[in-house]
Scaffold this motif. Structure first.
Motif, PDB file in Angstrom:
ATOM      1  N   SER A   1      35.153  -5.794  40.696  1.00  0.00           N
ATOM      2  CA  SER A   1      33.884  -6.036  39.960  1.00  0.00           C
ATOM      3  C   SER A   1      32.884  -5.810  41.142  1.00  0.00           C
ATOM      4  CB  SER A   1      33.768  -7.452  39.729  1.00  0.00           C
ATOM      5  OG  SER A   1      34.674  -7.846  38.627  1.00  0.00           O
TER       6      SER A   1
ATOM      7  N   GLU B   1      36.916 -10.277  31.312  1.00  0.00           N
ATOM      8  CA  GLU B   1      35.641  -9.668  31.386  1.00  0.00           C
ATOM      9  C   GLU B   1      35.128  -9.247  30.073  1.00  0.00           C
ATOM     10  OE1 GLU B   1      36.958  -9.371  35.465  1.00  0.00           O
ATOM     11  OE2 GLU B   1      38.112  -8.914  33.516  1.00  0.00           O
TER      12      GLU B   1
ATOM     13  N   CYS C   1      30.966  -5.195  31.964  1.00  0.00           N
ATOM     14  CA  CYS C   1      32.307  -5.641  32.253  1.00  0.00           C
ATOM     15  C   CYS C   1      32.513  -5.268  33.868  1.00  0.00           C
ATOM     16  CB  CYS C   1      33.461  -5.551  31.497  1.00  0.00           C
ATOM     17  SG  CYS C   1      33.333  -5.989  29.901  1.00  0.00           S
ATOM     18  N   GLY C   2      32.707  -6.070  35.024  1.00  0.00           N
ATOM     19  CA  GLY C   2      33.231  -5.671  36.207  1.00  0.00           C
ATOM     20  C   GLY C   2      34.584  -5.290  36.052  1.00  0.00           C
ATOM     21  N   PHE C   3      35.200  -4.751  37.038  1.00  0.00           N
ATOM     22  CA  PHE C   3      36.816  -4.541  37.173  1.00  0.00           C
ATOM     23  C   PHE C   3      37.304  -3.368  36.427  1.00  0.00           C
ATOM     24  CE2 PHE C   3      40.942  -6.475  36.333  1.00  0.00           C
ATOM     25  CZ  PHE C   3      41.497  -6.293  37.272  1.00  0.00           C
TER      26      PHE C   3
ATOM     27  N   SER D   1      32.062 -10.721  36.018  1.00  0.00           N
ATOM     28  CA  SER D   1      33.538 -11.029  36.450  1.00  0.00           C
ATOM     29  C   SER D   1      33.842 -12.061  35.161  1.00  0.00           C
ATOM     30  CB  SER D   1      33.697 -11.669  37.746  1.00  0.00           C
ATOM     31  OG  SER D   1      33.286 -10.779  38.554  1.00  0.00           O
TER      32      SER D   1
ATOM     33  N   LYS E   1      25.488  -8.696  40.270  1.00  0.00           N
ATOM     34  CA  LYS E   1      26.937  -9.005  39.914  1.00  0.00           C
ATOM     35  C   LYS E   1      27.249 -10.377  40.165  1.00  0.00           C
ATOM     36  CE  LYS E   1      31.459  -9.795  41.439  1.00  0.00           C
ATOM     37  NZ  LYS E   1      31.998 -10.352  42.422  1.00  0.00           N
TER      38      LYS E   1
ATOM     39  N   SER F   1      32.429  -2.240  40.918  1.00  0.00           N
ATOM     40  CA  SER F   1      31.569  -1.642  39.596  1.00  0.00           C
ATOM     41  C   SER F   1      30.422  -1.894  39.942  1.00  0.00           C
ATOM     42  CB  SER F   1      31.996  -2.906  38.544  1.00  0.00           C
ATOM     43  OG  SER F   1      33.239  -2.666  38.206  1.00  0.00           O
TER      44      SER F   1
END
Length: 407
Positions: free
Chosen positions: A160, A75, A141-143, A41, A7, A163
């Motif tokens: 994130s 993102e 995509c995080g979050f 992120s 990440k 994730s």
């Protein structure tokens, strides 16, 4: 084949050169024969800028769903940039966002603080596994999440990191790596104390306490999702190397971080010491605790006011503690008197949610006690726990009422 979930935080992809360095670090691990899933992120400060723009343009008329769509743009952009950069380095990659049919993280319809639908999410990862088996690096995509009607949702604070840990769990990864702008977890803030040292490892419980008390390395909410069987570490993006040591996070999410209400089995006695302007005098607390500690008397809590200190000890130790502290009062001019109050019941309420998502929790606790005519003798709180003292005879009833509050 080893599987890594890496990440990259906002500062790690803060400009073009950093994106390229991050992508190269992923490709390097891939070339070692590892499978890699990237969670990315938004580029640093992008989300804040988007929120600011929407507030200026739309203000209070902005709906939660619209806000989630706008916040997601950071993102959506960084995942495309990162995936394209990986491909420019000669390795196949595919960005995965909530508009993609392979998107795995499914949630409820709460646009800004979505709850994860774990059963559905777990099934959705088959598509990601197929990409990995084809030698493709997924950039996710995080979050973000996807609601029941296909709408974009956001996972809230620490999203994130959530994730990353969630994806690591669902894919049964060997390691989750959090790439950020610090070396790892330090003994303290190196900006404040130069002698701060990098920790080789830290337990989830210790990391939780640090995070809830202000450490910015990792959001405490994300630690709920850390799989105890999967290795995890925090490293600095500056090295451009996912194999650097950093700080390893060990252990499962358990203990004091689970929600609980407990009634202490024995009565607790309160001893109050009074004196004029006690808060202005240094060393009083040390004298008090040393006096009891040297006589093997455990202190369950201490509260201090302008002209008083209250000490909480077990009833079985109260008479001994009372006499010892009386001697301290006689010997020290700052103290003028002390009293041994009535016995109480001690109820401890623990929840990881207190620190981040439960505004008004004190009033939620005190209100049912008030309605049932239960007087609170004392209450103290921290980021994750609240301790309530009530009359001894009210302990069991208060305990049952507070269990209902937590549920």
């Amino acid at each position: 084949m080893d599987l890594i979930v890496a990440k990259f935080g906002g500062t790690s992809v803060g400009d073009g050169s950093r994106i390229k360095k991050a992508a190269q670090s992923v490709v390097n691990e891939y070339m070692k024969g590892k499978q890699v899933v990237v969670v990315v992120s938004a580029v640093n400060k992008t989300t804040d800028d988007l929120i600011g723009l929407s507030n200026e343009a739309i203000g209070s008329n902005l709906t939660d769903n619209q806000k989630a769509e706008i916040m997601a743009m950071g993102e959506l952009t960084s995942s495309r940039l990162f995936s394209a950069t990986v491909e420019s380095l000669g390795v196949k990659s595919q960005f995965i966002d909530p508009y993609n049919e392979l998107w795995p993280i499914m949630t409820d319809s709460n646009a800004l603080e979505a709850k994860i639908d774990f059963a559905t999410t777990n099934k959705m990862f088959k598509g990601i596994e197929e990409l990995l088996n084809q030698g493709i690096i997924p950039v996710i995509c995080g979050f973000l999440g996807k609601g029941p009607s296909g709408e974009i949702t956001t996972l809230g604070r620490g999203g994130s990191d959530v994730s990353a840990f969630l994806i690591g769990h669902c894919l049964d990864a060997n390691e989750v790596i959090i790439v950020t702008d610090v070396e790892g977890v330090m003994s303290t803030d190196p900006n404040k104390i130069e002698e701060a040292e990098l920790l080789d490892e830290i337990s989830v419980e210790e990391m939780w306490d640090l995070a809830t008390h202000g450490a910015q390395v990792l959001h405490p909410h994300a630690l709920k999702y850390k799989d105890p069987l999967i290795s995890a570490k925090i490293i600095n993006f500056a090295y451009g190397d996912l194999s650097v040591k950093g700080t390893r996070i060990t252990g499962p999410f358990e203990g004091d971080m689970t929600k609980s209400v407990s009634l202490y089995k024995n009565p607790i006695s309160l001893i109050a010491l009074v004196g004029d302007g006690m808060l202005k005098k240094s060393g009083l607390l040390a004298k008090l605790t040393a006096c009891l500690a040297s006589n093997n008397i455990n202190i369950f809590g201490i509260s201090a006011g302008q002209n008083s200190m209250t000490v909480f000890v077990e009833k079985q130790d109260s008479q001994k503690a009372y006499r010892l502290l009386h001697t301290l009062v006689i010997e020290d001019d700052v103290f003028s008197s002390l009293s041994l109050a009535e016995d109480t019941s001690m109820i401890t309420i623990v929840s990881p949610d207190f620190a981040e998502e439960t505004p008004g929790i004190i009033s939620k606790i005190t209100e049912p006690l008030r309605k049932n005519h239960i007087n609170i003798i004392e209450i103290s709180s921290s980021q994750t726990a609240i301790v309530v003292y009530v009359k001894l005879e009210d302990g069991k009833k208060a305990f049952e009422l507070l269990k209902e509050v937590l549920e």
